[in-house]
Design a protein around this motif. Structure first.
Motif, PDB file in Angstrom:
ATOM      1  N   VAL A 201      -6.160   3.912  -2.757  1.00 34.45           N
ATOM      2  CA  VAL A 201      -5.941   4.023  -1.312  1.00 34.45           C
ATOM      3  C   VAL A 201      -7.125   4.757  -0.699  1.00 34.45           C
ATOM      4  O   VAL A 201      -7.588   5.775  -1.230  1.00 34.45           O
ATOM      5  N   VAL A 202      -7.625   4.248   0.427  1.00 33.36           N
ATOM      6  CA  VAL A 202      -8.748   4.872   1.118  1.00 33.36           C
ATOM      7  C   VAL A 202      -8.502   4.801   2.622  1.00 33.36           C
ATOM      8  O   VAL A 202      -7.691   3.992   3.094  1.00 33.36           O
ATOM      9  N   GLY A 203      -9.176   5.671   3.366  1.00 33.28           N
ATOM     10  CA  GLY A 203      -9.034   5.643   4.823  1.00 33.28           C
ATOM     11  C   GLY A 203      -7.907   6.529   5.323  1.00 33.28           C
ATOM     12  O   GLY A 203      -7.560   7.539   4.710  1.00 33.28           O
ATOM     13  N   GLN A 204      -7.291   6.119   6.411  1.00 34.56           N
ATOM     14  CA  GLN A 204      -6.261   6.931   7.054  1.00 34.56           C
ATOM     15  C   GLN A 204      -4.970   7.010   6.249  1.00 34.56           C
ATOM     16  O   GLN A 204      -4.128   7.868   6.509  1.00 34.56           O
ATOM     17  N   SER A 205      -4.810   6.131   5.282  1.00 36.52           N
ATOM     18  CA  SER A 205      -3.582   6.128   4.480  1.00 36.52           C
ATOM     19  C   SER A 205      -3.616   7.121   3.324  1.00 36.52           C
ATOM     20  O   SER A 205      -2.612   7.301   2.634  1.00 36.52           O
ATOM     21  N   VAL A 206      -4.758   7.770   3.103  1.00 34.81           N
ATOM     22  CA  VAL A 206      -4.885   8.709   1.987  1.00 34.81           C
ATOM     23  C   VAL A 206      -3.951   9.903   2.184  1.00 34.81           C
ATOM     24  O   VAL A 206      -3.883  10.480   3.271  1.00 34.81           O
ATOM     25  N   VAL A 207      -3.258  10.286   1.134  1.00 29.60           N
ATOM     26  CA  VAL A 207      -2.312  11.397   1.197  1.00 29.60           C
ATOM     27  C   VAL A 207      -2.894  12.680   0.611  1.00 29.60           C
ATOM     28  O   VAL A 207      -2.658  13.771   1.126  1.00 29.60           O
ATOM     29  N   ASN A 208      -3.681  12.573  -0.446  1.00 32.19           N
ATOM     30  CA  ASN A 208      -4.131  13.762  -1.175  1.00 32.19           C
ATOM     31  C   ASN A 208      -5.593  14.128  -0.917  1.00 32.19           C
ATOM     32  O   ASN A 208      -5.881  15.221  -0.449  1.00 32.19           O
ATOM     33  N   SER A 237       4.852  13.629 -13.596  1.00 24.77           N
ATOM     34  CA  SER A 237       5.850  12.564 -13.564  1.00 24.77           C
ATOM     35  C   SER A 237       5.736  11.751 -12.273  1.00 24.77           C
ATOM     36  O   SER A 237       5.368  12.276 -11.221  1.00 24.77           O
ATOM     37  N   ARG A 238       6.062  10.472 -12.355  1.00 29.29           N
ATOM     38  CA  ARG A 238       6.019   9.624 -11.160  1.00 29.29           C
ATOM     39  C   ARG A 238       6.995  10.096 -10.095  1.00 29.29           C
ATOM     40  O   ARG A 238       6.827   9.800  -8.912  1.00 29.29           O
ATOM     41  N   GLU A 239       8.008  10.842 -10.507  1.00 28.28           N
ATOM     42  CA  GLU A 239       8.966  11.372  -9.540  1.00 28.28           C
ATOM     43  C   GLU A 239       8.288  12.308  -8.544  1.00 28.28           C
ATOM     44  O   GLU A 239       8.788  12.518  -7.442  1.00 28.28           O
ATOM     45  N   GLN A 240       7.139  12.874  -8.925  1.00 29.52           N
ATOM     46  CA  GLN A 240       6.423  13.792  -8.042  1.00 29.52           C
ATOM     47  C   GLN A 240       5.411  13.074  -7.150  1.00 29.52           C
ATOM     48  O   GLN A 240       4.751  13.705  -6.332  1.00 29.52           O
ATOM     49  N   LEU A 241       5.295  11.762  -7.313  1.00 33.02           N
ATOM     50  CA  LEU A 241       4.357  11.002  -6.496  1.00 33.02           C
ATOM     51  C   LEU A 241       4.830  10.987  -5.048  1.00 33.02           C
ATOM     52  O   LEU A 241       6.028  11.021  -4.763  1.00 33.02           O
ATOM     53  N   SER A 242       3.880  10.948  -4.136  1.00 33.83           N
ATOM     54  CA  SER A 242       4.212  10.956  -2.711  1.00 33.83           C
ATOM     55  C   SER A 242       5.215   9.864  -2.358  1.00 33.83           C
ATOM     56  O   SER A 242       5.111   8.730  -2.819  1.00 33.83           O
ATOM     57  N   ARG A 243       6.196  10.210  -1.552  1.00 30.21           N
ATOM     58  CA  ARG A 243       7.180   9.223  -1.107  1.00 30.21           C
ATOM     59  C   ARG A 243       6.509   8.083  -0.351  1.00 30.21           C
ATOM     60  O   ARG A 243       6.946   6.941  -0.396  1.00 30.21           O
ATOM     61  N   TYR A 245       3.629   6.712  -0.994  1.00 29.15           N
ATOM     62  CA  TYR A 245       3.111   5.751  -1.961  1.00 29.15           C
ATOM     63  C   TYR A 245       4.241   4.991  -2.645  1.00 29.15           C
ATOM     64  O   TYR A 245       4.094   3.826  -2.998  1.00 29.15           O
ATOM     65  N   LYS A 246       5.367   5.649  -2.855  1.00 27.16           N
ATOM     66  CA  LYS A 246       6.502   4.969  -3.467  1.00 27.16           C
ATOM     67  C   LYS A 246       7.008   3.842  -2.576  1.00 27.16           C
ATOM     68  O   LYS A 246       7.402   2.779  -3.044  1.00 27.16           O
ATOM     69  N   LYS A 247       6.983   4.067  -1.259  1.00 21.39           N
ATOM     70  CA  LYS A 247       7.449   3.049  -0.327  1.00 21.39           C
ATOM     71  C   LYS A 247       6.538   1.833  -0.326  1.00 21.39           C
ATOM     72  O   LYS A 247       6.950   0.734   0.006  1.00 21.39           O
ATOM     73  N   LYS A 248       5.274   2.048  -0.691  1.00 21.29           N
ATOM     74  CA  LYS A 248       4.324   0.945  -0.695  1.00 21.29           C
ATOM     75  C   LYS A 248       4.430   0.078  -1.941  1.00 21.29           C
ATOM     76  O   LYS A 248       3.751  -0.927  -2.057  1.00 21.29           O
ATOM     77  N   LYS A 249       5.268   0.472  -2.887  1.00 16.14           N
ATOM     78  CA  LYS A 249       5.443  -0.349  -4.077  1.00 16.14           C
ATOM     79  C   LYS A 249       6.144  -1.645  -3.696  1.00 16.14           C
ATOM     80  O   LYS A 249       7.068  -1.655  -2.901  1.00 16.14           O
ATOM     81  N   ARG A 250       5.713  -2.731  -4.290  1.00 17.42           N
ATOM     82  CA  ARG A 250       6.329  -4.021  -3.993  1.00 17.42           C
ATOM     83  C   ARG A 250       7.689  -4.133  -4.646  1.00 17.42           C
ATOM     84  O   ARG A 250       7.900  -3.664  -5.752  1.00 17.42           O
ATOM     85  N   ASN A 251       8.602  -4.778  -3.950  1.00 17.29           N
ATOM     86  CA  ASN A 251       9.934  -5.004  -4.500  1.00 17.29           C
ATOM     87  C   ASN A 251       9.953  -6.302  -5.300  1.00 17.29           C
ATOM     88  O   ASN A 251       9.207  -7.201  -5.037  1.00 17.29           O
TER      89      ASN A 251
END
Length: 251
Positions: A201-208, A237-243, A245-251
């Motif tokens: 991820v790059v640009g305005q969407s970067v979280v960290n 753990s992936r549980e600590q990944l930003s919410r 980024y989790k929302k951006k995962k494909r279903n």
């Protein structure tokens, strides 16, 4: 000295208690060996992934020095990004307005690139292979091909075989387990089994890494999914990944 009674001495056998003690000790040693083996396997996977993380970061740094900005990302899906093409280079035909991967010969139009990667084309291009700027050298373990024509038994590793509709992505050197239901990549609605891409991820969407880019890998160890990233030194753990980024995962 001879036995004066004429009777031979019989060998004393193990008692039930002694046998139980031996069995318990063997069980403890076996569990320790399994634990050590699992720890060694995890460390090996983490080490390989971190080494590849450094290699990609170096390539991205060289790319930025050349073009003045970082490679673009896919705003809809961090896992399906165009890092492979940006870091290895593509041949561009102005007349046909097509991009060709010089390693495998596949040709893509702008519309197809936009559908796959969310960008209008590739930046690192040239009209001849001599002019191409290659910042990263992929291997069979670090690049996967994705095509809707591929069957479940068709290996996705490496750029050897190809189909007209295929695309390539940079992958973590630790494949995603085939038996898991949460496969990271879909191509034209079909699950790409075993493909474990780098998330970018790059640009305005970067979280960290604000002002730079976030690059991370997710690897499966046992029943746990671990994250190795460019913003934390330790694995987590992936549980600590930003919410986000989790929302951006494909279903």
């Amino acid at each position: 000295m001879k036995n004066l009674t004429g009777k031979s001495r019989g060998r004393r056998g193990f008692t039930l208690v002694e046998l139980l003690v031996v069995i318990v000790i063997i069980g403890i040693l076996a569990s320790l060996m399994v634990g050590l083996s699992g720890t060694a396997s995890r460390k090996m996977r983490e080490s390989r992934t971190r080494a590849e993380l450094v290699a990609i970061e170096t390539a991205i740094g060289a790319y930025k020095s050349k073009f003045g900005h970082y490679p673009p990302c896919n705003p809809k899906d961090p896992a399906l990004n165009s890092l492979y093409y940006e870091l290895t280079g593509c041949l561009y035909s102005p007349a046909r307005k097509t991009f060709r991967d010089p390693k495998v010969g596949t040709v893509m139009k702008v519309q197809a690139i936009k559908e796959h990667f969310g960008v209008e084309g590739f930046i690192n291009t040239a009209r001849s292979e001599r002019e191409l700027k290659q910042f990263y050298e992929p291997t069979a373990k670090t690049v996967s091909r994705i095509s809707e024509e591929h069957g479940d038994d068709d290996s996705a590793e490496g750029p050897k075989k190809h189909h007209a509709d295929e695309v390539h992505v940079l992958c973590v050197p630790v494949p995603w387990p085939l038996e898991r239901d949460d496969q990271p990549v879909r191509h034209h609605g079909k699950v790409a089994k075993g493909v474990n891409p780098w998330r970018y991820v790059v640009g305005q969407s970067v979280v960290n890494n604000i002002g730079k880019y976030d690059l991370w890998a997710e690897i499966v160890v046992g029943d746990e999914v671990l994250v190795i990233s460019n913003w934390r030194k330790e694995t987590f753990s992936r549980e600590q990944l930003s919410r986000y980024y989790k929302k951006k995962k494909r279903n």
